[in-house]
Scaffold this motif. Structure first.
Motif, PDB file in Angstrom:
ATOM      1  N   ILE A 144       0.598  -1.400  -0.055  1.00 29.46           N
ATOM      2  CA  ILE A 144      -0.049   0.071  -0.155  1.00 29.46           C
ATOM      3  C   ILE A 144       1.231   1.063  -0.061  1.00 29.46           C
ATOM      4  CG2 ILE A 144      -1.338   1.737   0.613  1.00 29.46           C
ATOM      5  CD1 ILE A 144      -2.502  -1.143   2.630  1.00 29.46           C
ATOM      6  N   THR A 167       2.804   1.368  -3.585  1.00 25.32           N
ATOM      7  CA  THR A 167       1.443   2.172  -4.602  1.00 25.32           C
ATOM      8  C   THR A 167       1.184   3.626  -4.210  1.00 25.32           C
ATOM      9  OG1 THR A 167       0.569  -0.093  -4.800  1.00 25.32           O
ATOM     10  CG2 THR A 167      -1.790   1.743  -4.975  1.00 25.32           C
ATOM     11  N   GLN A 168       1.119   4.086  -2.467  1.00 25.43           N
ATOM     12  CA  GLN A 168       0.421   5.741  -2.985  1.00 25.43           C
ATOM     13  C   GLN A 168       1.977   5.985  -2.851  1.00 25.43           C
ATOM     14  OE1 GLN A 168       0.062   5.683   1.622  1.00 25.43           O
ATOM     15  NE2 GLN A 168      -2.728   5.680   1.162  1.00 25.43           N
ATOM     16  N   ALA A 175       2.174   6.394  -6.813  1.00 23.70           N
ATOM     17  CA  ALA A 175       0.513   7.344  -7.125  1.00 23.70           C
ATOM     18  C   ALA A 175       1.215   9.132  -7.135  1.00 23.70           C
ATOM     19  CB  ALA A 175      -0.274   7.779  -5.726  1.00 23.70           C
ATOM     20  N   CYS A 176       2.339   9.015  -6.032  1.00 24.69           N
ATOM     21  CA  CYS A 176       2.592  10.753  -5.174  1.00 24.69           C
ATOM     22  C   CYS A 176       3.629  11.034  -6.657  1.00 24.69           C
ATOM     23  CB  CYS A 176       2.863  10.680  -4.309  1.00 24.69           C
ATOM     24  SG  CYS A 176       1.770  11.277  -2.875  1.00 24.69           S
ATOM     25  N   ALA A 201       2.958   6.721   5.784  1.00 28.04           N
ATOM     26  CA  ALA A 201       1.322   7.146   5.468  1.00 28.04           C
ATOM     27  C   ALA A 201       0.761   9.215   5.634  1.00 28.04           C
ATOM     28  CB  ALA A 201       0.501   6.908   5.916  1.00 28.04           C
ATOM     29  N   VAL A 220       3.134  10.486   3.056  1.00 26.55           N
ATOM     30  CA  VAL A 220       2.880  10.106   1.550  1.00 26.55           C
ATOM     31  C   VAL A 220       1.470  11.047   1.502  1.00 26.55           C
ATOM     32  CG1 VAL A 220       0.987   8.869   0.335  1.00 26.55           C
ATOM     33  CG2 VAL A 220       3.257   7.997   0.425  1.00 26.55           C
ATOM     34  N   ILE A 221       0.560  11.442   2.389  1.00 31.60           N
ATOM     35  CA  ILE A 221      -0.631  12.690   2.751  1.00 31.60           C
ATOM     36  C   ILE A 221       0.080  14.359   2.445  1.00 31.60           C
ATOM     37  CG2 ILE A 221      -1.737  13.512   3.902  1.00 31.60           C
ATOM     38  CD1 ILE A 221      -2.737  11.114   5.172  1.00 31.60           C
ATOM     39  N   ALA A 227       0.764  14.513  -1.395  1.00 30.70           N
ATOM     40  CA  ALA A 227      -0.057  14.974  -1.812  1.00 30.70           C
ATOM     41  C   ALA A 227      -0.671  16.144  -2.085  1.00 30.70           C
ATOM     42  CB  ALA A 227      -0.508  13.753  -1.970  1.00 30.70           C
TER      43      ALA A 227
END
Length: 166
Positions: A7, A10-11, A14-15, A136, A139-140, A143
């Protein structure tokens, strides 16, 4: 069911460079000159250059901590991580700064792929949150700032549509 590591990877991707629900970093920064990066948008308090500098600072710091287990104490405020003082350096250093951030995102992906699952379930510091939670949130954080870059580009009239940027 995907693992926590899958996960996070993947994140991160994506960024970084995979099209998904939002424009990744490589699309958000594509075609931006140093001069454009240094300009602030209409309502924006930061420039694209400042945001990229900020992302380099925090991603580099946490990657060092993830790999080595320790970092030097902060001697800079969070607000200062957005500053890029010497305007002469802007023209000379923009491509290097952009490439450094791209490389940091690649290094993050590699570090997560190579780490033991137990690393993700370990505490960042004694009594602190677990690494998977920290990553996590990183990543946020990434983003969020990628979205700000896209917003500034829209304010500057430098963003047509996601699919037409190229």
């Amino acid at each position: 069911m995907p693992s926590c590591k899958e996960i996070l990877i993947t994140q991160m991707r994506a960024c970084h460079n995979q099209n998904g629900w939002f424009a990744p970093l490589n699309v958000a920064l594509r075609g931006i000159t140093a001069e454009q990066a240094a300009q602030r948008g209409g309502q924006s308090t930061n420039s694209i250059l400042g945001i990229v500098h900020h992302l380099v600072f925090w991603n580099e710091r946490y990657l060092q901590r993830f790999k080595l287990g320790a970092v030097l104490p902060l001697d800079i405020s969070n607000a200062e991580t957005f500053e890029y003082i010497d305007s002469g350096e802007i023209i000379e250093g923009w491509d290097d700064l952009r490439q450094k951030l791209d490389h940091l995102f690649t290094q993050w992906e590699e570090a997560i792929i190579k780490c033991d699952d137990s690393k993700l379930d370990s505490q960042v510091n004694p009594g602190d949150e677990l690494w998977w939670t920290t990553l996590a949130n990183l990543v946020i954080h990434n983003a969020n700032h990628i979205g700000q870059i896209v917003h500034i580009r829209k304010e500057q009239g430098l963003w047509e549509t996601w699919g037409s940027i190229g």
